[in-house]
Design a protein around this motif. Structure first.
Motif, PDB file in Angstrom:
ATOM      1  N   GLU A  15       0.838  -1.209   0.000  1.00  0.00           N
ATOM      2  CA  GLU A  15       0.000   0.000   0.000  1.00  0.00           C
ATOM      3  C   GLU A  15       0.869   1.254   0.000  1.00  0.00           C
ATOM      4  N   LEU A  16       1.891   1.270   0.835  1.00  0.00           N
ATOM      5  CA  LEU A  16       2.782   2.431   0.883  1.00  0.00           C
ATOM      6  C   LEU A  16       3.437   2.650  -0.474  1.00  0.00           C
ATOM      7  N   ASP A  18       2.290   1.756  -3.429  1.00  0.00           N
ATOM      8  CA  ASP A  18       1.272   2.221  -4.369  1.00  0.00           C
ATOM      9  C   ASP A  18       0.904   3.686  -4.125  1.00  0.00           C
ATOM     10  N   ILE A  19       0.835   4.091  -2.871  1.00  0.00           N
ATOM     11  CA  ILE A  19       0.551   5.491  -2.534  1.00  0.00           C
ATOM     12  C   ILE A  19       1.653   6.402  -3.071  1.00  0.00           C
ATOM     13  N   LEU A  20       2.891   6.048  -2.780  1.00  0.00           N
ATOM     14  CA  LEU A  20       4.013   6.874  -3.221  1.00  0.00           C
ATOM     15  C   LEU A  20       4.118   6.899  -4.741  1.00  0.00           C
ATOM     16  N   GLN A  21       3.812   5.771  -5.377  1.00  0.00           N
ATOM     17  CA  GLN A  21       3.823   5.723  -6.840  1.00  0.00           C
ATOM     18  C   GLN A  21       2.753   6.649  -7.414  1.00  0.00           C
ATOM     19  N   LEU A  22       1.545   6.616  -6.855  1.00  0.00           N
ATOM     20  CA  LEU A  22       0.457   7.470  -7.325  1.00  0.00           C
ATOM     21  C   LEU A  22       0.801   8.938  -7.119  1.00  0.00           C
ATOM     22  N   ARG A  23       1.297   9.287  -5.951  1.00  0.00           N
ATOM     23  CA  ARG A  23       1.659  10.682  -5.684  1.00  0.00           C
ATOM     24  C   ARG A  23       2.751  11.153  -6.639  1.00  0.00           C
ATOM     25  N   SER A  24       3.732  10.313  -6.892  1.00  0.00           N
ATOM     26  CA  SER A  24       4.818  10.674  -7.814  1.00  0.00           C
ATOM     27  C   SER A  24       4.296  10.800  -9.247  1.00  0.00           C
ATOM     28  N   GLU A  25       3.434   9.880  -9.636  1.00  0.00           N
ATOM     29  CA  GLU A  25       2.855   9.881 -10.984  1.00  0.00           C
ATOM     30  C   GLU A  25       2.138  11.204 -11.273  1.00  0.00           C
ATOM     31  N   VAL A  48      -6.127   8.160   3.734  1.00  0.00           N
ATOM     32  CA  VAL A  48      -7.412   7.796   3.139  1.00  0.00           C
ATOM     33  C   VAL A  48      -7.113   7.147   1.796  1.00  0.00           C
ATOM     34  N   LEU A  49      -7.380   5.867   1.711  1.00  0.00           N
ATOM     35  CA  LEU A  49      -7.066   5.094   0.510  1.00  0.00           C
ATOM     36  C   LEU A  49      -8.349   4.747  -0.225  1.00  0.00           C
ATOM     37  N   GLY A  50      -8.414   5.081  -1.519  1.00  0.00           N
ATOM     38  CA  GLY A  50      -9.562   4.751  -2.352  1.00  0.00           C
ATOM     39  C   GLY A  50      -9.208   3.613  -3.293  1.00  0.00           C
ATOM     40  N   PHE A  51      -9.891   2.497  -3.144  1.00  0.00           N
ATOM     41  CA  PHE A  51      -9.619   1.297  -3.941  1.00  0.00           C
ATOM     42  C   PHE A  51     -10.679   1.094  -5.018  1.00  0.00           C
ATOM     43  N   LYS A  52     -10.210   0.716  -6.201  1.00  0.00           N
ATOM     44  CA  LYS A  52     -11.086   0.270  -7.282  1.00  0.00           C
ATOM     45  C   LYS A  52     -10.478  -1.018  -7.802  1.00  0.00           C
ATOM     46  N   LYS A  53     -11.230  -2.087  -7.699  1.00  0.00           N
ATOM     47  CA  LYS A  53     -10.731  -3.409  -8.106  1.00  0.00           C
ATOM     48  C   LYS A  53      -9.378  -3.707  -7.459  1.00  0.00           C
ATOM     49  N   GLU A  54      -9.298  -3.483  -6.161  1.00  0.00           N
ATOM     50  CA  GLU A  54      -8.113  -3.826  -5.355  1.00  0.00           C
ATOM     51  C   GLU A  54      -6.887  -2.954  -5.635  1.00  0.00           C
ATOM     52  N   LYS A  55      -7.032  -1.894  -6.442  1.00  0.00           N
ATOM     53  CA  LYS A  55      -5.922  -0.987  -6.731  1.00  0.00           C
ATOM     54  C   LYS A  55      -6.217   0.378  -6.134  1.00  0.00           C
ATOM     55  N   ILE A  56      -5.189   1.019  -5.567  1.00  0.00           N
ATOM     56  CA  ILE A  56      -5.354   2.365  -5.014  1.00  0.00           C
ATOM     57  C   ILE A  56      -5.350   3.349  -6.185  1.00  0.00           C
ATOM     58  N   ILE A  57      -6.492   4.023  -6.371  1.00  0.00           N
ATOM     59  CA  ILE A  57      -6.597   4.998  -7.456  1.00  0.00           C
ATOM     60  C   ILE A  57      -6.909   6.399  -6.923  1.00  0.00           C
ATOM     61  N   VAL A  79      -6.131  11.719  -7.425  1.00  0.00           N
ATOM     62  CA  VAL A  79      -6.863  10.646  -8.109  1.00  0.00           C
ATOM     63  C   VAL A  79      -6.084  10.332  -9.383  1.00  0.00           C
ATOM     64  N   LYS A  80      -5.911   9.069  -9.646  1.00  0.00           N
ATOM     65  CA  LYS A  80      -5.215   8.628 -10.864  1.00  0.00           C
ATOM     66  C   LYS A  80      -5.868   9.288 -12.077  1.00  0.00           C
ATOM     67  N   GLU A  81      -5.051   9.780 -12.995  1.00  0.00           N
ATOM     68  CA  GLU A  81      -5.548  10.586 -14.115  1.00  0.00           C
ATOM     69  C   GLU A  81      -6.673   9.908 -14.899  1.00  0.00           C
ATOM     70  N   ILE A  82      -6.521   8.659 -15.247  1.00  0.00           N
ATOM     71  CA  ILE A  82      -7.545   7.996 -16.073  1.00  0.00           C
ATOM     72  C   ILE A  82      -8.848   7.716 -15.318  1.00  0.00           C
ATOM     73  N   GLU A  83      -8.852   7.936 -14.010  1.00  0.00           N
ATOM     74  CA  GLU A  83     -10.040   7.675 -13.182  1.00  0.00           C
ATOM     75  C   GLU A  83     -10.790   8.956 -12.809  1.00  0.00           C
ATOM     76  N   ARG A  84     -10.294  10.118 -13.172  1.00  0.00           N
ATOM     77  CA  ARG A  84     -10.886  11.387 -12.725  1.00  0.00           C
ATOM     78  C   ARG A  84     -12.274  11.644 -13.284  1.00  0.00           C
ATOM     79  N   LYS A  85     -12.563  11.128 -14.450  1.00  0.00           N
ATOM     80  CA  LYS A  85     -13.851  11.396 -15.106  1.00  0.00           C
ATOM     81  C   LYS A  85     -15.040  10.771 -14.382  1.00  0.00           C
ATOM     82  N   PHE A  86     -14.782   9.936 -13.384  1.00  0.00           N
ATOM     83  CA  PHE A  86     -15.855   9.231 -12.682  1.00  0.00           C
ATOM     84  C   PHE A  86     -16.307   9.912 -11.384  1.00  0.00           C
ATOM     85  N   GLY A  87     -15.725  11.066 -11.061  1.00  0.00           N
ATOM     86  CA  GLY A  87     -16.138  11.799  -9.866  1.00  0.00           C
ATOM     87  C   GLY A  87     -15.530  11.284  -8.572  1.00  0.00           C
ATOM     88  N   TYR A  88     -14.475  10.504  -8.683  1.00  0.00           N
ATOM     89  CA  TYR A  88     -13.856   9.947  -7.479  1.00  0.00           C
ATOM     90  C   TYR A  88     -13.218  11.023  -6.597  1.00  0.00           C
TER      91      TYR A  88
END
Length: 146
Positions: A15-16, A18-25, A48-57, A79-88
């Motif tokens: 989890e750590l 994935d969080i750091l990867q998302l923040r860096s991305e 606060v971790l938001g999961f979609k299909k077991e992945k932190i997005i 929020v991961k770029e490709i997931e922003r259109k869903f209102g997450y």
């Protein structure tokens, strides 16, 4: 979307990572901003971790009063770029605000918001306070929710 709130010590190594990867991305690569993301504040915050299909997005960290600002605080909202259109992002902020209220028994929240997200945060009850400033080369504003 499933949200989980954890202290730093409760995070798994995966989890750590994935969080750091998302923040860096998002904050480093997408925003083309070289800055020190690992600021030593992750130890103090709740995550606060938001999961979609077991992945932190989606992710944010929350602080009790005095650990970042005088008031409780929410930061590193992402929020991961490709997931922003869903209102997450809306869901993430709602969960984060509720977590501040539940975990810290606080209603007053201060954030350091990227200027271009002003309307997004206003939609969650935050009000612009003070002057614009640069943080890591990006225009920011202080916003408070009372």
């Amino acid at each position: 979307m499933k949200f989980i709130i954890k202290s730093f010590s409760e995070l798994t190594i995966s989890e750590l990572y994935d969080i750091l990867q998302l923040r860096s991305e998002v904050f480093v690569a997408e925003q083309d901003c070289v800055y020190q993301d690992l600021d030593g504040k992750d130890y103090k915050s709740l995550h606060v971790l938001g999961f979609k299909k077991e992945k932190i997005i989606a992710y944010a960290r929350i602080f009790k009063p005095g650990d970042y600002f005088e008031n409780a605080s929410i930061g590193r909202v992402v929020v991961k770029e490709i997931e922003r259109k869903f209102g997450y992002g809306q869901e993430l902020m709602n969960v984060s605000i509720k977590a501040v209220e539940t975990e810290f028994n606080e209603k007053k929240i201060t954030i350091s918001a990227q200027l271009y997200l002003k309307k997004f945060y206003e939609s969650h009850g935050f009000i612009h306070v003070g002057k614009q400033y640069l943080e890591d080369g990006i225009p920011h504003i202080r916003m408070d929710k009372v």
